[in-house]
Structure formats: C-alpha cells, structure tokens
Scaffold this motif. Structure first.
Motif, PDB file in Angstrom:
ATOM      1  N   ASN A 154       0.848  -1.193   0.000  1.00 25.86           N
ATOM      2  CA  ASN A 154       0.000   0.000   0.000  1.00 25.86           C
ATOM      3  C   ASN A 154       0.880   1.239   0.000  1.00 25.86           C
ATOM      4  O   ASN A 154       1.808   1.349   0.818  1.00 25.86           O
ATOM      5  N   LEU A 155       0.603   2.170  -0.890  1.00 28.42           N
ATOM      6  CA  LEU A 155       1.202   3.499  -0.860  1.00 28.42           C
ATOM      7  C   LEU A 155       0.114   4.487  -0.434  1.00 28.42           C
ATOM      8  O   LEU A 155      -0.971   4.496  -1.026  1.00 28.42           O
ATOM      9  N   GLN A 156       0.407   5.318   0.555  1.00 25.67           N
ATOM     10  CA  GLN A 156      -0.652   6.108   1.185  1.00 25.67           C
ATOM     11  C   GLN A 156      -0.149   7.487   1.588  1.00 25.67           C
ATOM     12  O   GLN A 156       0.999   7.657   2.006  1.00 25.67           O
ATOM     13  N   VAL A 157      -1.026   8.484   1.474  1.00 22.31           N
ATOM     14  CA  VAL A 157      -0.773   9.849   1.937  1.00 22.31           C
ATOM     15  C   VAL A 157      -1.864  10.224   2.937  1.00 22.31           C
ATOM     16  O   VAL A 157      -3.057  10.057   2.644  1.00 22.31           O
ATOM     17  N   ASP A 158      -1.468  10.705   4.112  1.00 18.63           N
ATOM     18  CA  ASP A 158      -2.404  11.160   5.140  1.00 18.63           C
ATOM     19  C   ASP A 158      -2.253  12.666   5.326  1.00 18.63           C
ATOM     20  O   ASP A 158      -1.130  13.180   5.448  1.00 18.63           O
ATOM     21  N   LEU A 159      -3.380  13.371   5.386  1.00 16.52           N
ATOM     22  CA  LEU A 159      -3.400  14.812   5.620  1.00 16.52           C
ATOM     23  C   LEU A 159      -4.284  15.108   6.822  1.00 16.52           C
ATOM     24  O   LEU A 159      -5.345  14.483   6.986  1.00 16.52           O
ATOM     25  N   SER A 160      -3.895  16.043   7.667  1.00 20.20           N
ATOM     26  CA  SER A 160      -4.744  16.514   8.757  1.00 20.20           C
ATOM     27  C   SER A 160      -4.538  18.010   8.942  1.00 20.20           C
ATOM     28  O   SER A 160      -3.419  18.526   8.781  1.00 20.20           O
ATOM     29  N   GLN A 161      -5.627  18.710   9.246  1.00 20.12           N
ATOM     30  CA  GLN A 161      -5.598  20.172   9.293  1.00 20.12           C
ATOM     31  C   GLN A 161      -6.522  20.673  10.401  1.00 20.12           C
ATOM     32  O   GLN A 161      -7.659  20.219  10.529  1.00 20.12           O
ATOM     33  N   TYR A 162      -6.031  21.619  11.201  1.00 25.96           N
ATOM     34  CA  TYR A 162      -6.863  22.263  12.208  1.00 25.96           C
ATOM     35  C   TYR A 162      -7.738  23.325  11.559  1.00 25.96           C
ATOM     36  O   TYR A 162      -7.261  24.156  10.786  1.00 25.96           O
ATOM     37  N   LEU A 163      -9.033  23.275  11.885  1.00 27.59           N
ATOM     38  CA  LEU A 163      -9.982  24.309  11.475  1.00 27.59           C
ATOM     39  C   LEU A 163     -10.727  24.758  12.715  1.00 27.59           C
ATOM     40  O   LEU A 163     -11.770  24.212  13.077  1.00 27.59           O
ATOM     41  N   GLY A 164     -10.180  25.786  13.386  1.00 30.19           N
ATOM     42  CA  GLY A 164     -10.725  26.171  14.677  1.00 30.19           C
ATOM     43  C   GLY A 164     -10.484  25.055  15.680  1.00 30.19           C
ATOM     44  O   GLY A 164      -9.363  24.556  15.823  1.00 30.19           O
ATOM     45  N   LYS A 165     -11.537  24.612  16.366  1.00 27.30           N
ATOM     46  CA  LYS A 165     -11.419  23.500  17.298  1.00 27.30           C
ATOM     47  C   LYS A 165     -11.438  22.149  16.598  1.00 27.30           C
ATOM     48  O   LYS A 165     -11.087  21.129  17.187  1.00 27.30           O
ATOM     49  N   TRP A 166     -11.874  22.139  15.361  1.00 27.10           N
ATOM     50  CA  TRP A 166     -11.992  20.883  14.621  1.00 27.10           C
ATOM     51  C   TRP A 166     -10.659  20.486  14.002  1.00 27.10           C
ATOM     52  O   TRP A 166      -9.826  21.331  13.699  1.00 27.10           O
ATOM     53  N   VAL A 167     -10.514  19.191  13.819  1.00 26.33           N
ATOM     54  CA  VAL A 167      -9.449  18.652  12.983  1.00 26.33           C
ATOM     55  C   VAL A 167     -10.108  17.836  11.874  1.00 26.33           C
ATOM     56  O   VAL A 167     -10.930  16.958  12.140  1.00 26.33           O
ATOM     57  N   VAL A 168      -9.786  18.162  10.638  1.00 22.77           N
ATOM     58  CA  VAL A 168     -10.264  17.371   9.503  1.00 22.77           C
ATOM     59  C   VAL A 168      -9.078  16.578   8.966  1.00 22.77           C
ATOM     60  O   VAL A 168      -7.941  17.052   8.988  1.00 22.77           O
ATOM     61  N   PHE A 169      -9.340  15.375   8.494  1.00 20.72           N
ATOM     62  CA  PHE A 169      -8.246  14.542   8.015  1.00 20.72           C
ATOM     63  C   PHE A 169      -8.717  13.718   6.826  1.00 20.72           C
ATOM     64  O   PHE A 169      -9.914  13.440   6.654  1.00 20.72           O
ATOM     65  N   ALA A 170      -7.767  13.355   5.990  1.00 23.01           N
ATOM     66  CA  ALA A 170      -8.065  12.607   4.777  1.00 23.01           C
ATOM     67  C   ALA A 170      -6.917  11.666   4.466  1.00 23.01           C
ATOM     68  O   ALA A 170      -5.750  11.961   4.770  1.00 23.01           O
ATOM     69  N   THR A 171      -7.243  10.555   3.843  1.00 20.28           N
ATOM     70  CA  THR A 171      -6.271   9.565   3.407  1.00 20.28           C
ATOM     71  C   THR A 171      -6.553   9.206   1.955  1.00 20.28           C
ATOM     72  O   THR A 171      -7.716   9.070   1.561  1.00 20.28           O
ATOM     73  N   ALA A 172      -5.511   9.075   1.171  1.00 16.45           N
ATOM     74  CA  ALA A 172      -5.625   8.573  -0.193  1.00 16.45           C
ATOM     75  C   ALA A 172      -4.517   7.556  -0.407  1.00 16.45           C
ATOM     76  O   ALA A 172      -3.363   7.806  -0.029  1.00 16.45           O
ATOM     77  N   GLY A 173      -4.850   6.428  -0.998  1.00 17.05           N
ATOM     78  CA  GLY A 173      -3.843   5.394  -1.176  1.00 17.05           C
ATOM     79  C   GLY A 173      -4.186   4.440  -2.303  1.00 17.05           C
ATOM     80  O   GLY A 173      -5.283   4.490  -2.881  1.00 17.05           O
ATOM     81  N   TYR A 174      -3.243   3.577  -2.591  1.00 16.09           N
ATOM     82  CA  TYR A 174      -3.434   2.575  -3.640  1.00 16.09           C
ATOM     83  C   TYR A 174      -2.824   1.269  -3.160  1.00 16.09           C
ATOM     84  O   TYR A 174      -1.689   1.250  -2.654  1.00 16.09           O
ATOM     85  N   SER A 175      -3.579   0.170  -3.315  1.00 20.27           N
ATOM     86  CA  SER A 175      -3.127  -1.156  -2.915  1.00 20.27           C
ATOM     87  C   SER A 175      -2.704  -1.954  -4.137  1.00 20.27           C
ATOM     88  O   SER A 175      -3.487  -2.103  -5.088  1.00 20.27           O
ATOM     89  N   PHE A 176      -1.475  -2.457  -4.100  1.00 25.21           N
ATOM     90  CA  PHE A 176      -0.963  -3.353  -5.140  1.00 25.21           C
ATOM     91  C   PHE A 176      -1.046  -4.766  -4.581  1.00 25.21           C
ATOM     92  O   PHE A 176      -0.281  -5.125  -3.680  1.00 25.21           O
ATOM     93  N   ARG A 177      -1.971  -5.563  -5.102  1.00 27.79           N
ATOM     94  CA  ARG A 177      -2.249  -6.883  -4.540  1.00 27.79           C
ATOM     95  C   ARG A 177      -1.603  -7.974  -5.377  1.00 27.79           C
ATOM     96  O   ARG A 177      -1.714  -7.972  -6.601  1.00 27.79           O
ATOM     97  N   GLY A 178      -0.939  -8.900  -4.696  1.00 22.92           N
ATOM     98  CA  GLY A 178      -0.316 -10.019  -5.380  1.00 22.92           C
ATOM     99  C   GLY A 178      -1.351 -10.937  -6.004  1.00 22.92           C
ATOM    100  O   GLY A 178      -2.423 -11.170  -5.438  1.00 22.92           O
ATOM    101  N   GLN A 179      -1.052 -11.453  -7.174  1.00 19.59           N
ATOM    102  CA  GLN A 179      -1.970 -12.328  -7.896  1.00 19.59           C
ATOM    103  C   GLN A 179      -1.882 -13.756  -7.353  1.00 19.59           C
ATOM    104  O   GLN A 179      -0.809 -14.243  -7.022  1.00 19.59           O
TER     105      GLN A 179
END
Length: 265
Positions: A154-179
């Motif tokens: 799996n190759l993955q990027v995680d992002l998190s950001q403060y917005l006032g008291k809130w924290v928003v976060f996101a992940t995007a990734g790709y899975s390379f699965r063996g056959q």
C-alpha cells in the motif's frame, strides 16, 4: 473491512487500526517514542453473498518513532465464520473453490509492516502530511480463507488540518495486490478516507469517518462505510479508542466495532 489499511487499509489499512489525529500530531513532534497497542475488531455482513460472514480480528501492534520517521509492526489473530469468500480488509472476493455452507476457521493473520515519513509543515496554517508504505507479509493460511497467500503493498498519503477547534483529516492510497490462483479475479485498487474530530475535553475527542475502497474483484462493487469514533487519553501514557461502522451498500459490512488500548513511552 477496516482493520489493515485500510489494511484500512487496513487500508485498513488499515489492518487495518484508527488513532486520533491529535495524538498523531503530538507524536510527530517527539523522537525516540515507543507504543504498544492491542485491538479487538468484530464485523458481520453478507457482502453480496448468500451466507453471512462474521470476523473477529485481534491485532497486536508495536510502533517506534524517531524524528520524522515511524516504523510499525502488526501481528493479528484472526477468526472467520462464513463461506470462505470474504477476506479481512477486502470484503467479498471470487474463489476458485468455495463451500456453499458456513465454516469457522482461525489462526494467525497476515503480518503488516509499515514505514511512515512525516513531512514538516512549512507554516502553521498548512496541513500535517504523512507518507506511508505498508507491506503485507502473507502469514495467513489462504486454504482456510484467512488471506490470499501473496504479498501486498500500500502506498498512502495522510493529511490533517486544524480548522478552529476541529481537525479534519483525509487519506488517499493505492493497494498493489499479489496475484493468486486461489482468488483469480483479485484486483489492485485505490482507497480513500475522510473524517473530522472535535475535542470535547482536553483528553477526550469524538469524530466521524467515511471509508471508500474500489472493488477488489469483478464479483462485488466498491466498499463504502461510515461511522462515529471516540478517543480518550485517560493518562499520559494510555489511550483508548472506540469505533463503530456500518456499510452504505451490499458489498460492505452490516456492522463493525473496533476497540483499541494503546500504551506509549
């Protein structure tokens, strides 16, 4: 299926286990930190099959952080009660030979190793960024329906950001699965996660998570799950996290619950 990514990734990665963004931000600022966690995950659903599948997933995870780098190792115990065509973190898949009755199998699951690099923000207004590589070592018995018997990445990027008291976060990734000949239609694919967290107290926060994964085979559609979670840091060293999810389509879980106890030093 959430635990190993999301393996999610898990992709669960999740195998795959979920921690509060506040804790991740605190840990990224320290070096030479260790953590040990024990989690319990339970899920059930039909996953577009005629018979329901119930999964119990018990991973033990060790983490080590040094500066911007993080290293993780997860070793799970796995129990699957179903027709043998549902894999943890993948959901329903095609199998060359699958029974038409439910059976219960258990044993060691796939071991997950992870390397994380945390990018220093150029400004306080910019998000935290984590770059992650997961390698799934095929220690689960594929003949029992506990894994595919192949190495995945799996190759993955995680992002998190403060917005006032809130924290928003996101992940995007790709899975390379063996056959594998046992699961001939298994596909590689992308996954993503969106969420938000709000601290109700200094040591207690709540949030919501939405999880998406592309279809892992031509047998099922994409997976979409959503649910609330909480994180309670009841001590300088101890944190307890709870999560509940429900699926938004037939290929997803009917229900899943996760509880994790984590100790850091």
């Amino acid at each position: 299926m959430l635990p190993l990514i999301v393996l999610k990734s898990l992709t669960f990665v999740c195998f795959l286990l979920i921690a509060s963004p506040f804790l991740q931000a605190q840990e990224s600022a320290r070096g030479g930190q260790h953590a040990l966690s024990l989690a319990a995950y339970r899920s059930g659903g039909s996953f577009s099959l005629d018979l329901d599948t119930h999964i119990l997933f018990l991973p033990v995870r060790y983490e080590y952080d040094q500066g911007n780098w993080g290293f993780q190792l997860s070793v799970p115990y796995l129990e699957v009660d179903g027709p043998g065509s549902v894999l943890v973190n993948l959901g329903g898949v095609n199998r060359v030979v699958a029974p038409t009755w439910a059976r219960k199998e258990s044993g060691i699951g796939d071991v997950l190793t992870t390397v994380v690099y945390r990018v220093n923000p150029l400004a306080t207004s910019l998000p935290f960024i984590d770059l992650r590589l997961d390698v799934k070592i095929p220690t689960a018995d594929e003949q029992k329906g506990l894994g595919t018997g192949e190495t995945d990445y799996n190759l993955q990027v995680d992002l998190s950001q403060y917005l006032g008291k809130w924290v928003v976060f996101a992940t995007a990734g790709y899975s390379f699965r063996g056959q594998t000949e046992l699961f001939p239609d298994l596909r590689s694919g992308a996954y993503a996660q969106l969420g938000a967290a709000l601290p109700l107290l200094e040591e207690f926060s709540v949030g919501m998570i939405y999880d998406f994964r592309q279809a892992v085979s031509g047998f099922t559609s994409e997976i979409q799950e959503i649910g609330p979670y909480f994180s309670w840091q009841f001590d300088e060293h101890w944190t307890f996290t709870g999560l509940g999810m429900t699926g938004l389509n037939n290929a997803s879980v009917d229900y899943s619950f996760l509880a994790q106890l984590r100790y850091n030093w």
